[in-house]
Design a protein around this motif. Structure first.
Motif, PDB file in Angstrom:
ATOM      1  N   PRO A   1      84.594  47.970  65.977  1.00 37.00           N
ATOM      2  CA  PRO A   1      83.176  47.254  65.776  1.00 37.00           C
ATOM      3  C   PRO A   1      82.212  48.314  65.484  1.00 37.00           C
ATOM      4  CG  PRO A   1      84.485  45.893  67.346  1.00 37.00           C
ATOM      5  CD  PRO A   1      85.163  47.012  67.047  1.00 37.00           C
ATOM      6  N   ALA A   2      82.243  49.121  66.469  1.00 37.16           N
ATOM      7  CA  ALA A   2      81.375  50.390  66.434  1.00 37.16           C
ATOM      8  C   ALA A   2      81.269  51.100  65.292  1.00 37.16           C
ATOM      9  CB  ALA A   2      81.558  51.333  67.679  1.00 37.16           C
ATOM     10  N   ALA A   3      82.518  51.407  64.715  1.00 41.25           N
ATOM     11  CA  ALA A   3      83.161  52.441  63.421  1.00 41.25           C
ATOM     12  C   ALA A   3      82.416  51.389  62.135  1.00 41.25           C
ATOM     13  CB  ALA A   3      84.524  52.310  63.271  1.00 41.25           C
ATOM     14  N   CYS A   4      82.515  49.986  62.510  1.00 42.14           N
ATOM     15  CA  CYS A   4      82.012  49.342  61.330  1.00 42.14           C
ATOM     16  C   CYS A   4      80.369  49.352  61.144  1.00 42.14           C
ATOM     17  CB  CYS A   4      82.436  47.661  61.492  1.00 42.14           C
ATOM     18  SG  CYS A   4      84.054  47.497  61.290  1.00 42.14           S
ATOM     19  N   SER A   5      79.843  49.285  62.560  1.00 43.12           N
ATOM     20  CA  SER A   5      78.416  49.465  62.429  1.00 43.12           C
ATOM     21  C   SER A   5      77.702  50.731  61.955  1.00 43.12           C
ATOM     22  CB  SER A   5      77.858  49.127  63.946  1.00 43.12           C
ATOM     23  OG  SER A   5      78.150  50.375  64.822  1.00 43.12           O
ATOM     24  N   LEU A   6      78.631  51.768  62.209  1.00 45.77           N
ATOM     25  CA  LEU A   6      78.171  53.066  61.837  1.00 45.77           C
ATOM     26  C   LEU A   6      78.234  53.012  60.073  1.00 45.77           C
ATOM     27  CD1 LEU A   6      80.289  55.637  63.949  1.00 45.77           C
ATOM     28  CD2 LEU A   6      77.622  54.986  64.226  1.00 45.77           C
ATOM     29  N   ILE A   7      78.756  52.353  59.443  1.00 46.51           N
ATOM     30  CA  ILE A   7      78.806  52.283  58.057  1.00 46.51           C
ATOM     31  C   ILE A   7      77.647  51.535  57.499  1.00 46.51           C
ATOM     32  CG2 ILE A   7      79.997  51.226  56.047  1.00 46.51           C
ATOM     33  CD1 ILE A   7      82.418  51.617  57.560  1.00 46.51           C
ATOM     34  N   ILE A   8      77.122  50.157  58.227  1.00 52.74           N
ATOM     35  CA  ILE A   8      76.175  49.540  57.644  1.00 52.74           C
ATOM     36  C   ILE A   8      74.762  49.410  58.467  1.00 52.74           C
ATOM     37  CG2 ILE A   8      77.761  47.874  56.481  1.00 52.74           C
ATOM     38  CD1 ILE A   8      77.627  45.818  58.837  1.00 52.74           C
ATOM     39  N   ALA A   9      74.912  49.768  59.758  1.00 51.74           N
ATOM     40  CA  ALA A   9      73.497  49.739  60.363  1.00 51.74           C
ATOM     41  C   ALA A   9      72.672  50.983  60.211  1.00 51.74           C
ATOM     42  CB  ALA A   9      74.041  49.738  62.081  1.00 51.74           C
ATOM     43  N   ARG A  10      71.480  50.524  60.199  1.00 47.99           N
ATOM     44  CA  ARG A  10      70.521  51.814  59.891  1.00 47.99           C
ATOM     45  C   ARG A  10      69.480  52.093  61.175  1.00 47.99           C
ATOM     46  NH1 ARG A  10      73.094  52.260  56.422  1.00 47.99           N
ATOM     47  NH2 ARG A  10      72.865  51.826  54.401  1.00 47.99           N
ATOM     48  N   SER A  11      69.806  51.500  62.286  1.00 46.73           N
ATOM     49  CA  SER A  11      68.886  51.952  63.675  1.00 46.73           C
ATOM     50  C   SER A  11      70.132  51.381  64.571  1.00 46.73           C
ATOM     51  CB  SER A  11      67.779  51.162  63.889  1.00 46.73           C
ATOM     52  OG  SER A  11      68.146  49.818  63.938  1.00 46.73           O
ATOM     53  N   PHE A  12      69.548  51.945  65.751  1.00 42.38           N
ATOM     54  CA  PHE A  12      70.468  51.685  67.143  1.00 42.38           C
ATOM     55  C   PHE A  12      70.520  50.195  67.377  1.00 42.38           C
ATOM     56  CE2 PHE A  12      70.806  51.485  71.813  1.00 42.38           C
ATOM     57  CZ  PHE A  12      72.157  51.894  72.051  1.00 42.38           C
ATOM     58  N   ARG A  13      69.272  49.463  67.242  1.00 41.75           N
ATOM     59  CA  ARG A  13      69.161  48.135  67.371  1.00 41.75           C
ATOM     60  C   ARG A  13      70.025  47.307  66.466  1.00 41.75           C
ATOM     61  NH1 ARG A  13      65.316  44.457  69.500  1.00 41.75           N
ATOM     62  NH2 ARG A  13      65.298  42.372  68.677  1.00 41.75           N
ATOM     63  N   GLN A  14      70.216  47.803  65.258  1.00 43.61           N
ATOM     64  CA  GLN A  14      71.045  47.068  64.276  1.00 43.61           C
ATOM     65  C   GLN A  14      72.364  47.237  64.681  1.00 43.61           C
ATOM     66  OE1 GLN A  14      70.116  48.260  60.212  1.00 43.61           O
ATOM     67  NE2 GLN A  14      68.390  47.409  60.047  1.00 43.61           N
ATOM     68  N   SER A  15      72.818  48.537  65.189  1.00 42.13           N
ATOM     69  CA  SER A  15      74.160  48.966  65.644  1.00 42.13           C
ATOM     70  C   SER A  15      74.644  47.742  66.696  1.00 42.13           C
ATOM     71  CB  SER A  15      74.291  50.110  66.221  1.00 42.13           C
ATOM     72  OG  SER A  15      74.063  50.993  65.088  1.00 42.13           O
ATOM     73  N   ILE A  16      73.601  47.514  67.790  1.00 43.59           N
ATOM     74  CA  ILE A  16      74.029  46.529  68.686  1.00 43.59           C
ATOM     75  C   ILE A  16      74.165  45.171  68.259  1.00 43.59           C
ATOM     76  CG2 ILE A  16      73.004  45.437  70.792  1.00 43.59           C
ATOM     77  CD1 ILE A  16      71.539  48.196  71.812  1.00 43.59           C
ATOM     78  N   ILE A  17      73.388  44.686  67.296  1.00 43.53           N
ATOM     79  CA  ILE A  17      73.300  43.441  66.686  1.00 43.53           C
ATOM     80  C   ILE A  17      74.931  43.279  65.889  1.00 43.53           C
ATOM     81  CG2 ILE A  17      72.702  41.761  65.229  1.00 43.53           C
ATOM     82  CD1 ILE A  17      70.044  42.829  65.989  1.00 43.53           C
ATOM     83  N   THR A  18      75.034  44.627  65.057  1.00 44.23           N
ATOM     84  CA  THR A  18      76.287  44.138  64.320  1.00 44.23           C
ATOM     85  C   THR A  18      77.584  44.436  64.824  1.00 44.23           C
ATOM     86  OG1 THR A  18      74.996  45.669  62.486  1.00 44.23           O
ATOM     87  CG2 THR A  18      77.556  45.619  62.234  1.00 44.23           C
ATOM     88  N   VAL A  19      77.766  45.360  65.966  1.00 39.75           N
ATOM     89  CA  VAL A  19      78.971  45.301  66.762  1.00 39.75           C
ATOM     90  C   VAL A  19      79.226  43.874  67.358  1.00 39.75           C
ATOM     91  CG1 VAL A  19      78.994  47.706  67.274  1.00 39.75           C
ATOM     92  CG2 VAL A  19      77.805  46.272  68.832  1.00 39.75           C
TER      93      VAL A  19
END
Length: 269
Positions: A203-221
């Motif tokens: 999930p973290a690898a997925c977030s690195l592809i689409i997230a634009r910020s740390f907050r977005q990364s947390i939500i995305t994972v």
């Protein structure tokens, strides 16, 4: 679809939903700090604890949890001893965990079948005690991250700056390791020790592809983790597949889909 209404499947779904939040959430901190392999290490140590639990007749998940927490402290201690070769700590503890597990397996041949469920996951056999354990771990992780999110953000992206600013870096490093150990111990009965690192890292690898910020990364994972758990359990239940393996393969499919989608966007532009 009768399986969806069964009690054991509903327990599996509740446990999966809880771990679908905490495992990817801890994973984002590990991946960004380049400590992805710590999941494999702590899961192997947890299995040694599970084996000991069966051997002495104590709740296996609890013993695995104690082993994982102890290993997290050991990893942090070795990271300080080998500052320039921090990955050595992970390799050393993993080797010790595998060695200890193999010895305990040979000492208790009668429970090897039971331990197999912890290696590959046995989410359909979750008991009420398992669910309570998972729920407690989830609350602890969410509260800790919510209260310390700013400090964890600084530590994750610049540990030296965090130290200079007066942040107790050692404390937060130990905290992340301990929280990860708790999550892994609670997860091994759901996806298995051999697959739990996938729930931390993919999930973290997925977030690195689409997230634009740390907050977005947390939500995305969290979103990706929950989608994989829910859909994976439904697919496994309907087609009688291994739940843990189905969840992990679905995560990989999501990752590949995101990579292809991103590549398509680049090609189109």
């Amino acid at each position: 679809m009768e399986i969806v209404t069964s009690e054991f499947f509903q327990r599996a779904l509740i446990g999966g939903l809880l771990i679908g939040v905490t495992a990817p959430l801890m994973g984002i901190f590990l991946v960004l700090r380049r400590l992805s392999m710590i999941g494999d290490t702590l899961s192997h140590v947890s299995i040694a604890g599970v084996a000991l639990g069966f051997l002495i007749g104590v709740y296996p998940v609890a013993v695995g949890l104690v082993f994982a927490v102890a290993a997290s402290f050991a990893i942090e201690k070795l990271r300080k001893a080998y500052k320039s070769y921090a990955e050595l700590s992970i390799a050393i503890i993993m080797s010790g965990g595998v060695a200890l597990a193999s010895i305990l397996f040979t000492m208790g041949k009668g429970f090897n079948v039971n331990v197999t469920g912890y290696l590959f996951g046995s989410i359909y056999t979750l008991s009420n005690i398992d669910l309570i354990t998972i729920a407690v771990v989830t609350v602890v992780v969410l509260v800790a991250i919510r209260l310390q999110v700013k400090e964890l953000f600084l530590l994750t992206f610049d540990e030296d700056a965090a130290a200079v600013s007066g942040l107790p870096v050692r404390f937060y490093n130990v905290m992340i390791s301990v929280l990860t150990a708790l999550v892994i111990s609670a997860s091994i009965k759901i996806v298995g020790a051999l697959l739990v690192s996938a729930l931390l890292t993919i999930p973290a690898a997925c977030s690195l592809i689409i997230a634009r910020s740390f907050r977005q990364s947390i939500i995305t994972v969290v979103i990706i983790g929950e989608i994989a758990v829910i859909c994976g359990l439904m697919i496994a239940g309907i087609w009688n597949l291994a739940p843990g393996g189905t969840i992990v393969l679905l995560l990989i499919v999501i990752l590949l889909g995101l990579l292809l989608f991103k590549r398509g966007i680049r090609t189109g532009s």
